[in-house]
Design a protein around this motif. Structure first.
Motif, PDB file in Angstrom:
ATOM      1  N   GLN A 185       0.962  -1.062  -0.128  1.00 34.06           N
ATOM      2  CA  GLN A 185      -0.104   0.075   0.109  1.00 34.06           C
ATOM      3  C   GLN A 185       0.860   1.180   0.041  1.00 34.06           C
ATOM      4  OE1 GLN A 185      -2.779   0.492   3.317  1.00 34.06           O
ATOM      5  NE2 GLN A 185      -4.049   1.828   2.327  1.00 34.06           N
ATOM      6  N   THR A 186       0.510   2.117  -0.810  1.00 37.37           N
ATOM      7  CA  THR A 186       1.161   3.443  -0.830  1.00 37.37           C
ATOM      8  C   THR A 186       0.099   4.507  -0.998  1.00 37.37           C
ATOM      9  OG1 THR A 186       2.754   2.715  -2.310  1.00 37.37           O
ATOM     10  CG2 THR A 186       2.774   4.922  -2.171  1.00 37.37           C
ATOM     11  N   GLY A 187      -0.038   5.188   0.371  1.00 35.05           N
ATOM     12  CA  GLY A 187      -1.243   5.997   0.503  1.00 35.05           C
ATOM     13  C   GLY A 187      -2.465   5.292   0.493  1.00 35.05           C
ATOM     14  N   SER A 188      -3.269   5.817  -0.333  1.00 31.33           N
ATOM     15  CA  SER A 188      -4.597   5.133  -0.752  1.00 31.33           C
ATOM     16  C   SER A 188      -4.625   4.269  -1.660  1.00 31.33           C
ATOM     17  CB  SER A 188      -5.665   6.304  -0.798  1.00 31.33           C
ATOM     18  OG  SER A 188      -5.492   6.965  -2.075  1.00 31.33           O
ATOM     19  N   ASP A 189      -3.426   3.961  -2.472  1.00 31.33           N
ATOM     20  CA  ASP A 189      -3.276   3.138  -3.511  1.00 31.33           C
ATOM     21  C   ASP A 189      -2.744   1.873  -3.147  1.00 31.33           C
ATOM     22  OD1 ASP A 189      -4.345   5.007  -5.331  1.00 31.33           O
ATOM     23  OD2 ASP A 189      -2.253   6.016  -5.624  1.00 31.33           O
ATOM     24  N   TRP A 190      -3.012   0.783  -3.773  1.00 31.96           N
ATOM     25  CA  TRP A 190      -2.497  -0.529  -3.858  1.00 31.96           C
ATOM     26  C   TRP A 190      -1.783  -0.881  -5.184  1.00 31.96           C
ATOM     27  CZ3 TRP A 190      -2.516  -3.421   0.604  1.00 31.96           C
ATOM     28  CH2 TRP A 190      -3.493  -2.744   1.621  1.00 31.96           C
ATOM     29  N   LYS A 191      -0.546  -1.816  -4.782  1.00 28.95           N
ATOM     30  CA  LYS A 191       0.416  -2.365  -5.888  1.00 28.95           C
ATOM     31  C   LYS A 191       0.368  -3.961  -5.439  1.00 28.95           C
ATOM     32  CE  LYS A 191       3.416   1.270  -7.570  1.00 28.95           C
ATOM     33  NZ  LYS A 191       4.432   1.815  -7.879  1.00 28.95           N
ATOM     34  N   TYR A 192       0.845  -4.552  -6.463  1.00 30.37           N
ATOM     35  CA  TYR A 192       0.864  -5.906  -6.395  1.00 30.37           C
ATOM     36  C   TYR A 192       2.303  -6.561  -6.619  1.00 30.37           C
ATOM     37  CZ  TYR A 192       0.314 -10.983  -6.010  1.00 30.37           C
ATOM     38  OH  TYR A 192       0.117 -12.242  -5.601  1.00 30.37           O
ATOM     39  N   MET A 193       3.218  -6.712  -5.564  1.00 34.09           N
ATOM     40  CA  MET A 193       4.611  -7.227  -5.942  1.00 34.09           C
ATOM     41  C   MET A 193       4.717  -8.720  -6.324  1.00 34.09           C
ATOM     42  SD  MET A 193       7.936  -6.547  -6.007  1.00 34.09           S
ATOM     43  CE  MET A 193       8.290  -5.127  -5.155  1.00 34.09           C
ATOM     44  N   GLN A 194       4.939  -8.934  -7.391  1.00 29.91           N
ATOM     45  CA  GLN A 194       5.263 -10.381  -7.813  1.00 29.91           C
ATOM     46  C   GLN A 194       6.338 -10.977  -7.258  1.00 29.91           C
ATOM     47  OE1 GLN A 194       3.204  -9.493 -12.396  1.00 29.91           O
ATOM     48  NE2 GLN A 194       5.205  -9.070 -11.912  1.00 29.91           N
ATOM     49  N   ASP A 195       6.546 -12.560  -7.341  1.00 30.93           N
ATOM     50  CA  ASP A 195       7.739 -13.071  -6.812  1.00 30.93           C
ATOM     51  C   ASP A 195       8.908 -12.932  -7.427  1.00 30.93           C
ATOM     52  OD1 ASP A 195       6.999 -14.445  -8.970  1.00 30.93           O
ATOM     53  OD2 ASP A 195       7.079 -16.590  -8.052  1.00 30.93           O
ATOM     54  N   ASN A 196       8.832 -12.251  -8.558  1.00 31.16           N
ATOM     55  CA  ASN A 196      10.204 -11.780  -9.382  1.00 31.16           C
ATOM     56  C   ASN A 196      10.607 -10.377  -9.113  1.00 31.16           C
ATOM     57  OD1 ASN A 196       8.439 -10.465 -10.780  1.00 31.16           O
ATOM     58  ND2 ASN A 196       8.613 -11.088 -12.706  1.00 31.16           N
ATOM     59  N   GLY A 197      10.110  -9.903  -7.983  1.00 32.28           N
ATOM     60  CA  GLY A 197      10.671  -8.498  -7.687  1.00 32.28           C
ATOM     61  C   GLY A 197       9.972  -7.267  -8.429  1.00 32.28           C
ATOM     62  N   THR A 198       9.187  -7.378  -9.256  1.00 35.66           N
ATOM     63  CA  THR A 198       8.534  -6.509 -10.234  1.00 35.66           C
ATOM     64  C   THR A 198       7.037  -6.527  -9.730  1.00 35.66           C
ATOM     65  OG1 THR A 198       7.968  -7.843 -12.254  1.00 35.66           O
ATOM     66  CG2 THR A 198      10.041  -6.988 -12.182  1.00 35.66           C
ATOM     67  N   TYR A 199       6.435  -5.088 -10.225  1.00 35.27           N
ATOM     68  CA  TYR A 199       5.025  -4.899  -9.760  1.00 35.27           C
ATOM     69  C   TYR A 199       4.241  -5.489 -11.161  1.00 35.27           C
ATOM     70  CZ  TYR A 199       6.609  -2.140  -5.848  1.00 35.27           C
ATOM     71  OH  TYR A 199       6.918  -1.794  -4.540  1.00 35.27           O
ATOM     72  N   ALA A 200       2.989  -5.802 -10.650  1.00 36.92           N
ATOM     73  CA  ALA A 200       2.094  -6.121 -11.915  1.00 36.92           C
ATOM     74  C   ALA A 200       1.639  -4.931 -12.401  1.00 36.92           C
ATOM     75  CB  ALA A 200       0.743  -6.879 -11.247  1.00 36.92           C
ATOM     76  N   VAL A 201       1.832  -4.859 -13.854  1.00 39.88           N
ATOM     77  CA  VAL A 201       1.347  -3.541 -14.490  1.00 39.88           C
ATOM     78  C   VAL A 201       0.762  -3.622 -15.774  1.00 39.88           C
ATOM     79  CG1 VAL A 201       3.401  -2.277 -13.515  1.00 39.88           C
ATOM     80  CG2 VAL A 201       3.758  -3.439 -15.702  1.00 39.88           C
ATOM     81  N   ASN A 202      -0.041  -3.058 -16.389  1.00 43.39           N
ATOM     82  CA  ASN A 202      -0.771  -3.033 -17.627  1.00 43.39           C
ATOM     83  C   ASN A 202      -1.563  -4.248 -18.045  1.00 43.39           C
ATOM     84  OD1 ASN A 202       0.468  -0.491 -18.616  1.00 43.39           O
ATOM     85  ND2 ASN A 202       2.469  -1.505 -19.249  1.00 43.39           N
ATOM     86  N   GLY A 203      -2.641  -4.499 -17.200  1.00 44.00           N
ATOM     87  CA  GLY A 203      -3.132  -5.765 -17.342  1.00 44.00           C
ATOM     88  C   GLY A 203      -4.070  -6.256 -16.134  1.00 44.00           C
ATOM     89  N   TRP A 204      -4.714  -7.208 -16.423  1.00 44.62           N
ATOM     90  CA  TRP A 204      -5.456  -7.834 -15.395  1.00 44.62           C
ATOM     91  C   TRP A 204      -4.762  -8.898 -14.736  1.00 44.62           C
ATOM     92  CZ3 TRP A 204     -10.257  -6.161 -14.004  1.00 44.62           C
ATOM     93  CH2 TRP A 204     -10.918  -5.418 -14.828  1.00 44.62           C
ATOM     94  N   GLN A 205      -5.181  -9.240 -13.533  1.00 43.37           N
ATOM     95  CA  GLN A 205      -4.239 -10.532 -12.735  1.00 43.37           C
ATOM     96  C   GLN A 205      -5.428 -11.350 -11.791  1.00 43.37           C
ATOM     97  OE1 GLN A 205      -1.125 -11.259 -12.665  1.00 43.37           O
ATOM     98  NE2 GLN A 205       0.024  -9.803 -13.796  1.00 43.37           N
ATOM     99  N   TRP A 206      -5.394 -12.495 -12.067  1.00 40.80           N
ATOM    100  CA  TRP A 206      -6.156 -13.317 -10.975  1.00 40.80           C
ATOM    101  C   TRP A 206      -5.186 -13.390  -9.737  1.00 40.80           C
ATOM    102  CZ3 TRP A 206     -11.166 -14.097 -11.535  1.00 40.80           C
ATOM    103  CH2 TRP A 206     -11.666 -14.295 -12.647  1.00 40.80           C
TER     104      TRP A 206
END
Length: 301
Positions: A31-52
């Motif tokens: 969580q960053t402020g009111s936003d949420w990110k998702y850290m993948q196991d490879n150390g990068t964030y999920a971007v540009n698309g849908w994730q289950w």
């Protein structure tokens, strides 16, 4: 939503793959402020698309920020960023949702972002039209989005411009542009949720008419209604309308389900008719009578 949690993301179902792919990762939420990110196991964030993630679908933008309380690619996401249909959180394995939370199976190739794309020619939904009659679902732009005919979508830019369809000059204020786009998006979202929530491709004509009957019955009849918004917006979003607004909405709903319809009236009262299996049924305001066929002679389009 918890700050961190383990997740197993499986490949994106066919429903969600229009224009984007799904990768398989396990990771954690940040969580960053009111936003949420998702850290993948490879150390990068999920971007540009849908994730289950944990069996639910989320969308992340180019900066890795999870979308929430909005619509992306025609899909509605709630305050927790989860894909919902009619307020029901969708889980992996379902092709679409319904108001009861049950799974709805659509035909192969069905695109929930453009639910009527497969019915363009069968139901005479091709744009643009060059004849007169009640042929649009709400308006040209909403129909373009529902059918995927985005080459026919046109929003006059702010300032002076020329309408490419008519060649006429127009001037659009910023508030007018914003209001028009917001109304269009709300109607598009409503129709997507409605169509995605039922197997309209394989329903009988009477079952389709009953779905229209249920929608109309949710509204309140008010002869003084007139918000300045689209007639369908008044009935479908605000749940209130006058006779003319209900008539326009009924014919739009019929068009979206491949049914023939007509509008008539005398003086200051408009009525409508829905054709089911070659027989006409009468409606006025928020009441569609499907118990008894109408004795009226009606020309259906």
């Amino acid at each position: 939503m918890r700050k961190t949690k383990k997740a197993i993301a499986l490949m994106l179902a066919a429903l969600m793959t229009a224009g984007s792919g799904m990768t398989v990762f396990a990771g954690q939420w940040e969580q960053t402020g009111s936003d949420w990110k998702y850290m993948q196991d490879n150390g990068t964030y999920a971007v540009n698309g849908w994730q289950w993630i944990d069996g639910k679908s989320y969308y992340f933008d180019a900066n890795g920020i999870m979308a929430k309380n909005t619509t992306v690619d025609g899909y509605t996401v709630n305050a927790d960023g989860q894909w919902v249909v009619n307020g029901v959180v969708q889980t992996q394995g379902s092709t679409s949702g319904s108001s009861t939370g049950t799974s709805v199976n659509h035909n192969a190739g069905y695109d929930p972002a453009h639910p009527l794309a497969g019915k363009i020619d069968e139901w005479n939904l091709r744009l643009p039209y060059n004849v007169i009659g009640p042929m649009y679902i709400c308006n040209n732009n909403v129909q373009a989005m529902l059918t995927g005919q985005m080459d026919q979508y046109y929003a006059a830019p702010v300032g002076e411009s020329t309408n490419p369809r008519t060649g006429t000059k127009m001037y659009t204020r910023e508030e007018e542009y914003d209001a028009a786009r917001a109304n269009e998006q709300a109607l598009y979202n409503w129709f997507c949720d409605w169509l995605n929530g039922m197997d309209f491709e394989n329903m009988s004509e009477m079952d389709k008419a009953k779905e229209i009957q249920k929608v109309l019955a949710e509204g309140i009849n008010d002869t003084g209604a007139g918000t300045g918004k689209d007639s369908m917006y008044s009935v479908l979003i605000d749940k209130i309308g006058n006779c003319a607004q209900y008539a326009m909405t009924a014919t739009s709903l019929a068009k979206a389900l491949g049914l023939k319809s007509a509008i008539s009236g005398t003086g200051n009262h408009a009525v409508y008719y829905i054709q089911v299996d070659g027989v006409g049924y009468f409606g006025q305001n928020n009441e569609l009578n499907l118990d008894t066929p109408t004795p009226d002679y009606v020309y259906f389009q």
